[in-house]
Design a protein around this motif. Sequence first.
Motif, PDB file in Angstrom:
ATOM      1  N   VAL A 162       0.849  -1.185   0.000  1.00  0.00           N
ATOM      2  CA  VAL A 162       0.000   0.000   0.000  1.00  0.00           C
ATOM      3  C   VAL A 162       0.889   1.241   0.000  1.00  0.00           C
ATOM      4  O   VAL A 162       1.960   1.247   0.612  1.00  0.00           O
ATOM      5  N   ASN A 184      -1.862  -9.151   2.219  1.00  0.00           N
ATOM      6  CA  ASN A 184      -2.706  -8.295   1.384  1.00  0.00           C
ATOM      7  C   ASN A 184      -4.051  -7.964   2.025  1.00  0.00           C
ATOM      8  O   ASN A 184      -4.561  -6.867   1.854  1.00  0.00           O
ATOM      9  N   VAL A 224      -3.345  -4.859   4.201  1.00  0.00           N
ATOM     10  CA  VAL A 224      -3.139  -3.569   3.519  1.00  0.00           C
ATOM     11  C   VAL A 224      -4.410  -3.132   2.800  1.00  0.00           C
ATOM     12  O   VAL A 224      -4.705  -1.938   2.725  1.00  0.00           O
ATOM     13  N   ILE A 225      -5.189  -4.088   2.302  1.00  0.00           N
ATOM     14  CA  ILE A 225      -6.451  -3.731   1.639  1.00  0.00           C
ATOM     15  C   ILE A 225      -7.404  -3.096   2.656  1.00  0.00           C
ATOM     16  O   ILE A 225      -7.961  -2.023   2.416  1.00  0.00           O
ATOM     17  N   SER A 261      -6.232   0.414   3.443  1.00  0.00           N
ATOM     18  CA  SER A 261      -6.478   1.440   2.428  1.00  0.00           C
ATOM     19  C   SER A 261      -7.956   1.808   2.373  1.00  0.00           C
ATOM     20  O   SER A 261      -8.308   2.939   2.052  1.00  0.00           O
ATOM     21  N   TYR A 287      -4.848   6.428   0.559  1.00  0.00           N
ATOM     22  CA  TYR A 287      -3.893   5.337   0.320  1.00  0.00           C
ATOM     23  C   TYR A 287      -4.485   4.328  -0.654  1.00  0.00           C
ATOM     24  O   TYR A 287      -5.688   4.063  -0.642  1.00  0.00           O
ATOM     25  N   THR A 288      -3.630   3.798  -1.523  1.00  0.00           N
ATOM     26  CA  THR A 288      -4.075   2.833  -2.522  1.00  0.00           C
ATOM     27  C   THR A 288      -3.192   1.598  -2.448  1.00  0.00           C
ATOM     28  O   THR A 288      -1.980   1.709  -2.241  1.00  0.00           O
ATOM     29  N   VAL A 289      -3.815   0.448  -2.605  1.00  0.00           N
ATOM     30  CA  VAL A 289      -3.037  -0.780  -2.698  1.00  0.00           C
ATOM     31  C   VAL A 289      -2.610  -0.936  -4.156  1.00  0.00           C
ATOM     32  O   VAL A 289      -3.373  -1.405  -4.995  1.00  0.00           O
TER      33      VAL A 289
END
Lengths: 224, 301
Positions: free
Chosen positions: B151, B216, B219-220, B223, B229-231
Amino acid sequence: MPDLGLEVLFKGKNMLRLLGGLWAALEISLISVLLSIPLGILLGIIMVRKELVLRVITRTYFEFIRIMPQLVLLFIVFFDSTKLFGINLSGELSSVIVFTLWGTAEMGDLVRGAITSIPKHQYESSLALGLNNAQTYFYVIIPQTVRRLLPLSVNLITRMIKTTSLVLLIGVVEVTKVAQQIIEANRTSSPNAAFGVYLTVFMMYFLTCWPLSILASRLEKKWG
Amino acid sequence: MKRFKAITVSIISASLMFSLAGCGGTSAEPDAAGTADTAETAEESSDSVYRTLDEIVEDGTINIGVFSDKNPFGYVDENGDYQGYDVYFANRIAEDMGVDVNFVSTEAANRIEYLQTGKVDLILANFTVTPERAEEVDFALPYMNVALGVVSPDDKVIESLDDWNPDDEMIVISGTTAETYLVENYPDITLQKYDSYATAKNALENGNGAAWANDNTEVIAFSLQNEGYTVGIPSLGSQDTIAPAVSKGNDTLLNWINDEIVSLGEENFFHTDYEETLADTYGLDYEESLVVEGGKTTDAE
């Protein structure tokens, strides 16, 4: 007033679930206490006997239980009894067994300590007064032992209640586990719920153990 | 006094010997206290620890170990009912098997023990397939992917690690698979290591690093919960999978579960499951990268 996320307690049946969890913890500790006290008294009396073999056996039992962390004992009873003997005990029953073994050991040591703390002249004086051995125990030694014992055993009971939070690791859903479940289920909607929920759990333990502590200190003052 | 000392010493040494010898047979003691209750449970002690498919169906209840505090995979809602991606699948298994389901609350650390002792028939507790675990339990076909994700802030989204700017640093949490993976595969990337989730999160928010690599799903979720924020990389490195697990050797149940997963694939069951349970946390964008349908992993990265 900071946001404690207390609103999660009023969602659905959450408060009832917490109380149900508290009861699950109390049930295990109460049954264990009721079994530990007579067994512990018996153990304590054996521990002060002069026979070497009995002493070694009881001492070994006591030291073993005391050295082993309760969590290890729980895993041994819950999982290893199945692995080794194929006996499938439920989580609740395993907890009662472990807490009874532990409570008996600790109670036994308290009884032993209380009996040996009675000064030798108490025995000698009562014998000199013409009491026989049984009378000496019944009228002189046991009443004094019980007085010394009561506050200590009340403390042991509160310790047993607090230690029940370990049983969540063998699948028993008690108050601490319910608290974790409520916090996790509301992780995104009430991120602060951990404070409020654990505060509530703290109050629950406190309200359960505090009367016992008061009782212990009263008894201590009265008889100490 | 001397005599007293001698006795004490002999008692201590004797009890030490006993307790050493006692270590092997520890379970004998608890057993004595439990004899009164063993009678009712003795019937379950057959040669094998597990129950076969027929035995479960005959009994009418399947014991399934799930997490009770891992939202949104397995958790308990405010009415005391089990919910989540794993639980949704568990309910379907029980329904198709024609039995009731008894959920057992498990912890990450005791999942294998539960299967080894047959205290549950099946574990559906976000169980990642690893070679070490496969020696202890039998995994069925997978029903979910887990991988690493990266991210980064919206104004400088990192979509590939191949053109990594040597001046940038990558945030990782010490001891995670993300750290191990980056050290092995991208030794040129400078890592900024943090001890906890909270400190790593602060570091990213303060701009200490260019991006943050972690599981993942983590972080998903980050975000989606934190704007800006973008993954950029939702799936990095080796794909691990999550699968149901049964006791080692319980082939009848294992085969039934495998057939079930394949046939559920025909109705896109796990996509429905995702939409019902995970979409709130992870959004619909990650459905294809997280869901494994019909037990078939596609290495589309």
